[in-house]
Design a protein around this motif. Structure first.
Motif, short mmCIF file in Angstrom:
data_model
loop_
_atom_site.label_atom_id
_atom_site.label_comp_id
_atom_site.label_asym_id
_atom_site.label_seq_id
_atom_site.Cartn_x
_atom_site.Cartn_y
_atom_site.Cartn_z
N THR A 1 55.85 17.35 40.02
CA THR A 1 56.07 15.78 40.56
C THR A 1 55.31 16.08 42.24
OG1 THR A 1 57.98 15.55 39.58
CG2 THR A 1 57.53 14.01 41.59
N MET A 2 55.74 17.12 43.12
CA MET A 2 55.18 17.17 44.39
C MET A 2 53.96 18.06 44.35
SD MET A 2 57.03 15.19 46.09
CE MET A 2 56.58 15.87 47.77
N LEU A 3 54.01 19.10 43.41
CA LEU A 3 52.83 20.09 43.63
C LEU A 3 51.53 19.57 43.12
CD1 LEU A 3 54.48 23.46 42.59
CD2 LEU A 3 53.91 22.74 44.75
N ASP B 1 51.97 24.68 58.15
CA ASP B 1 51.10 24.49 57.11
C ASP B 1 51.92 24.72 55.81
OD1 ASP B 1 48.81 24.30 58.68
OD2 ASP B 1 48.75 26.32 59.25
N VAL B 2 53.03 24.99 55.97
CA VAL B 2 53.69 25.37 54.68
C VAL B 2 54.71 24.02 54.25
CG1 VAL B 2 55.83 26.73 53.73
CG2 VAL B 2 54.15 27.67 55.49
N VAL B 3 54.36 23.73 52.85
CA VAL B 3 55.44 23.02 52.09
C VAL B 3 56.49 23.50 51.25
CG1 VAL B 3 55.20 20.89 50.39
CG2 VAL B 3 53.35 21.43 52.00
N GLU C 1 57.23 27.71 47.98
CA GLU C 1 56.54 27.43 48.95
C GLU C 1 55.03 27.49 48.78
OE1 GLU C 1 57.83 29.80 52.58
OE2 GLU C 1 59.77 28.94 52.45
N LYS C 2 54.37 26.53 49.59
CA LYS C 2 52.89 26.42 49.34
C LYS C 2 52.35 26.12 50.87
CE LYS C 2 52.89 27.00 44.77
NZ LYS C 2 52.30 27.94 44.13
N ILE C 3 50.93 26.40 50.71
CA ILE C 3 50.13 26.31 52.10
C ILE C 3 49.42 25.11 51.77
CG2 ILE C 3 48.50 27.26 53.61
CD1 ILE C 3 49.91 29.93 53.43
N THR C 4 49.22 24.14 52.64
CA THR C 4 48.46 22.97 52.52
C THR C 4 48.00 22.59 53.96
OG1 THR C 4 48.38 20.69 51.76
CG2 THR C 4 50.40 21.29 52.94
N GLN C 5 46.60 21.98 53.88
CA GLN C 5 46.18 21.67 55.10
C GLN C 5 46.20 20.18 55.19
OE1 GLN C 5 44.54 24.82 54.71
NE2 GLN C 5 45.98 25.40 56.41
#
Ligand SMILES: C=C(O[C@H]1C=CC=C(C(=O)O)[C@@H]1O)C(=O)O
Length: 369
Positions: free
Chosen positions: A362-364, A333-335, A126-130
């Protein structure tokens, strides 16, 4: 092109379902739009639309009917390419690593007891992204030309994004093509991959499974030779398998999905192992997605045999389905990025962990750029 993406943004703002996608090595970006928020399910695979199927085939597959399709032409050269490197992505959190290594060891132990030959074990990050979903999708388009890139949204289900290298099934009328994709190495500039026995075995399990499953459902079944294929910063081994189906699409898909590229072998034992030990819900990761029974007009020139007909247009029925790999689920906000790898008796748990880190790039590298 801007108008196309503006329309998708409006669709998203209005919380109406849609999917936008581009097939490997193509410039056409297509979107299927739904006018209401009804949740449609696939019943018998005779339907037409964009299918989104989960890993667990006991759960329903979702359909966005293909009533409204819009397209645009996209050229990757128009966009600035991502230069971020996988090594800049730090996912090696100790507890995640320990948990994954324990899971892999558990898998190897089940294999050594003879319960299974192969099992694909996965985890999520899990990562946070805007970042805006459509901006992420455009970056996928620019970065992964050879992948099937998509952004899928349904207000009652959620939002998924991915760039998958794996074809599950392509059909043109009765003709079919599938592939066995497995074995992973990190791509290094100017170097060809050298494969070991572990990777060849792991990929061969998939090829043999597909050939056995299709033997009584497909005529003229042919498997090509094993080749190295690049998927972004990774290499895989792939065999293409073709034939002509005499059963219907539902039977073919039920036989294939999930293949040992995403589940394991034997299928049921591997699936039970995954559901009992992975400790999280794969949801749509390692499911499949794509065009189901689309009508394609094919222009045919007159031939000597039908000279009286002049040129004519024939309607062909095509499906283009991909395995949902190298994907992420987007919430507020979470991926949540999903990654896994094939475990066999030859697996080294530390290396299997590293493989999931490499695959997560690939995604990160898009999300964290
Ligand atoms: C399960 C995944 O990849 C599959 C496809 C290609 C190579 C694989 C492997 O080397 O383990 C996996 O079978 C994933 O990317 O999450």
């Amino acid at each position: 092109m801007n108008q196309f993406f503006d329309q998708l943004q409006e669709q998203l703002n209005a919380q109406k379902p849609f999917v936008v996608y581009r097939k490997p090595n193509e410039d056409v970006v297509a979107a299927v739009l739904q006018e209401d928020a009804v949740l449609h399910y696939v019943k018998d695979y005779q339907e037409s639309g964009f299918v989104f199927a989960p890993f667990d085939s006991n759960s329903a597959s979702i359909l966005i009917p293909n009533k409204t399709i819009i397209t645009t032409n996209y050229s990757a050269e128009e966009q600035t390419k991502s230069t971020a490197d996988a090594s800049t992505v730090n996912t090696s959190i100790q507890t995640e690593k320990e948990a994954h290594i324990a899971l892999v060891k558990n898998g190897v132990s089940a294999i050594s007891k003879g319960l299974l030959t192969k099992v694909v074990l996965s985890r999520s990050i899990e990562k946070i992204t805007q970042k805006e979903p459509l901006a992420l999708f455009k970056e996928l388009l620019a970065t992964y030309k050879t992948a099937f890139c998509y952004l899928w949204y349904h207000p009652k289900v959620g939002m998924w994004l991915g760039a998958t290298p794996e074809v599950l099934l392509k059909t043109t009328n009765q003709r079919i093509e599938t592939s066995s994709l497995a074995g992973t190495q990190v791509y290094k500039e100017g170097e060809e991959p050298v494969w070991g026995e572990k990777e060849y075995n792991e990929q061969d399990v998939v090829t043999q499974f597909i050939k056995n499953e299709l033997a009584d459902k497909v005529v003229n079944l042919k498997a090509g030779s094993v080749a190295s294929v690049r998927a972004g910063k990774l290499w895989h081994l792939r065999t293409k398998i073709t034939g002509v189906m005499h059963n219907n699409l539902k039977e073919i898909l039920t036989a294939l999905h999930p293949t040992p590229a995403t589940c394991g072998f034997p299928k049921l034992a591997a699936k039970e192992f995954i559901l009992a030990h992975e400790n999280y819900n794969r949801s749509f990761y390692t499911g499949f997605l794509g065009e189901l029974n689309f009508s394609k007009e094919q222009f045919r020139a007159k031939t000597k045999r039908n000279i009286e007909n002049r040129a004519y247009t024939a309607i062909t029925k095509v499906s283009n389905l991909y395995v949902n790999l190298r994907c992420a689920e987007l919430t507020q906000d979470v991926v949540k990025v999903y990654v896994g790898g094939g475990i066999t008796i030859g697996s080294n748990p530390e290396k299997e962990w590293e493989e999931t880190v490499a695959k997560s790039g690939t995604m990160l590298r898009i999300i964290l750029k």
